[in-house]
Scaffold this active site. Structure first.
Site: not given
Ligand code: GUN
Length: 291
Positions: A50, A94, A117
């Site tokens: 990311k 996350q 998100d």
């Molecule tokens: N863990 C796996 N996919 C995601 C996501 O799309 N957002 C977040 N915050 N954690 C994740």
């Protein structure tokens, strides 16, 4: 021959569009803060990817690493600080979080206007009501773009969603149900407890597999001309590979491919879209908060 929907190419297009839009703001850039709790190796990889994508697109990214045993109140204080920091436009915690931390409490602590998100109940509600001022979670938003940009309309089609997670299954069904150009589908939800699953999947014009079971949708479960969106990213043991595993979708590609009109590969289908859509959401947050 099935059309292979190229998620890598479409994601790159979107990342470039975001980068171009950001350039117009000159020296003012969107900023995203990612909070990572603990040492989960897969989460570290996601967060690093990311950060790299942010940098390339002109999004300033910060990662806050917190210890596995951090108290929940310390995490909530950190979120509050970021909510009040006008230089930060997007906040992402996350997942998964350690067991002693309540995920719902944490996600509800994020200011909805910075919730890139799309997991806060306010944003979930906006997806349900069709209020476009909110944030759509990255994976379902990516699926909508994959269908749209590869020329497949959902208008009047029967979409069968296999999976009912809050992150993918529920929101993708809601989005495709919306009364708009990217929706207007008839939506059926199926899941792990559905009786006679194949009776439903065989009716699908568009099948969205988001159930998290490797290769469970097989060729005999779909009709000719189906469009397949495979959200699965399952690690299956494969001793013929260097890593000792390979990535498998929820769809058995080999048996489904000959019947499909179009299909997303794994990897290289839905996966690459998620970061691209996160960048798009961060740009949206930036515009909302600095307008
Ligand atoms: N863990 C796996 N996919 C995601 C996501 O799309 N957002 C977040 N915050 N954690 C994740």
């Amino acid at each position: 021959m099935a059309q292979i929907i190229d998620g890598k190419k479409i994601a790159k297009e979107i990342r470039e569009e975001v980068a171009e839009a950001i350039l117009k703001f000159k020296d003012n850039n969107p900023a995203l803060t990612v909070i990572l709790v603990g040492d989960d190796p897969a989460s570290h990889v996601y967060v690093r990817n990311k950060a790299r994508a942010c940098e390339k697109a002109g999004v300033i990214s910060h990662t806050i690493q917190l210890d596995e045993d951090i108290e929940q109140c310390v995490l909530l204080e950190k979120i509050e600080e970021l909510n009040n920091d006008t230089s930060i436009h997007g906040i992402l915690v996350q997942l998964p979080l350690p067991d002693h931390i309540d995920e719902t409490t944490v996600l509800e602590a994020i200011l909805p206007e910075k919730d890139v998100d799309g997991f806060h109940p306010i944003n979930v509600g906006k997806v349900v009501t069709g209020d476009t001022s909110g944030f759509i979670p990255a994976t379902p938003a990516g699926i909508i773009q994959l269908l749209h940009r590869s020329g497949h309309s959902s208008q009047g089609k029967h979409v069968v969603v296999v999976g009912r997670s809050n992150i993918v299954g529920k929101p993708i069904g809601m989005l495709l149900l919306q009364k708009n150009q990217l929706g207007n589908a008839t939506v059926t939800y199926c899941h792990s407890r559905t009786h006679n699953l194949a009776d439903f999947t065989r009716q699908a014009d568009i099948l969205i597999a988001a159930i998290g079971r490797p290769e469970m949708i097989t060729g005999d479960m779909v009709k000719d001309g189906v469009i397949i969106i495979d959200v699965g990213t399952n690690r299956v043991i494969d001793e013929n590979t260097v890593k000792g595993y390979r990535l498998a979708g929820d769809v058995d590609y080999v048996s489904v491919f000959p019947k499909a009109k179009a299909i997303t590969p794994v990897p290289g289908g839905v996966g690459p879209m998620t970061i691209a859509m996160l960048l798009k959401n961060t740009l949206k947050a930036f515009k909302l908060l600095t307008a």
